[in-house]
Write an enzyme that holds these catalytic residues in place. Structure first.
Site: not given
Length: 259
Positions: A135, A148
């Site tokens: 990501s 996250y």
């Protein structure tokens, strides 16, 4: 080939791209309905397998299925992941933090380690490849919340360490998307539902001024799976963030006109 998180989003689009390129895929997800519709769309090239990627037994079953159905395994794509809804650390009650951490890291980090461990013998035999979905948050803050972002930073470390440990027999790389129109599952321990990854006005803050489709990432995954084109690449996380990491302070890009 095995691809986890195949039922929706980038994973689903990448399966379709691999099938178009002639691959056969064990598509892994916990969403049986999503897997069934994917198999209908892709025909016999896709074998759906509904298992929990957080379990050792589920990952062993995926490898066994690939070897039984296809005669071996040459590519493992670790794509399953959940989000924390960009929840800041101070917005998580202390008693809830441990459970939320364990749930998110089990999917975003542990599942990848389990998958590679289960697939290692088959991948070494085929001199295959592992591709992990990272990501923008693998490199930068504010691509998610504290949990996250920590998990995606950890996944970058996993890619680099496993590339070292499995060389020269298996290449290990990753793709780090920035923006994609997907709905990610949240943390059950925090009572989170699925949430949209793209918010209103997102395109305007991107240097490229456009939200890419899930299908637009397929070429990067096929590149890293193809030893002819990327046989010299390992330990790399390819950033595909629509220019987020080079945004300017005054405006997204040098030629972008802002009101």
């Amino acid at each position: 080939m095995i691809l986890t998180g195949a039922g929706a989003g980038i994973g689903r689009a990448v399966v379709a791209r691999y099938v178009a390129e002639g691959a056969r895929v064990v598509a892994v997800d916990i969403d049986e309905e999503g897997l069934a519709s994917l198999a209908d769309e892709c025909g016999g090239a896709v074998v759906p397998l509904a298992v929990d990627v957080r379990s050792w037994e589920g990952n062993v079953a995926a490898v066994r299925t690939a070897v039984t159905e296809f005669g071996g395994l040459d590519v493992l794509v670790v794509n399953a992941g959940i989000t924390d809804g960009a929840r800041p650390l101070l917005d998580i009650d202390g008693p809830d933090l441990t459970g939320a951490f364990q749930e998110l890291f089990a999917v975003n980090v542990l599942a990848g380690l389990l998958a590679v461990r289960a697939a290692a013998d088959a991948l070494i035999a085929s001199r295959g490849a592992v591709i992990m979905t990272g990501s923008y948050a693998s490199f930068h803050a504010s691509g998610g919340g504290a949990l996250y972002t920590a998990s995606k930073h950890a996944l970058l470390g996993v890619v680099r360490q496993l590339a070292y440990e499995l060389a020269p027999d298996v290449r290990v790389n990753g793709i780090a998307p920035g923006i994609a129109p997907t709905r990610l599952r949240g943390i059950d321990a925090l009572g989170q539902e699925r949430s949209d990854s793209v918010l209103e006005g997102t395109a305007a803050v991107l240097p490229l001024q456009e939200v890419p489709s899930t299908e637009s990432y397929g070429g990067l995954y096929t590149l890293l799976a193809n030893a002819t084109d990327s046989g010299h690449v390992t330990g790399t996380m390819i950033s595909a963030d629509s220019g987020l990491s080079i945004r300017g302070l005054a405006r997204p890009g040098g030629r972008v006109r802002t009101p």
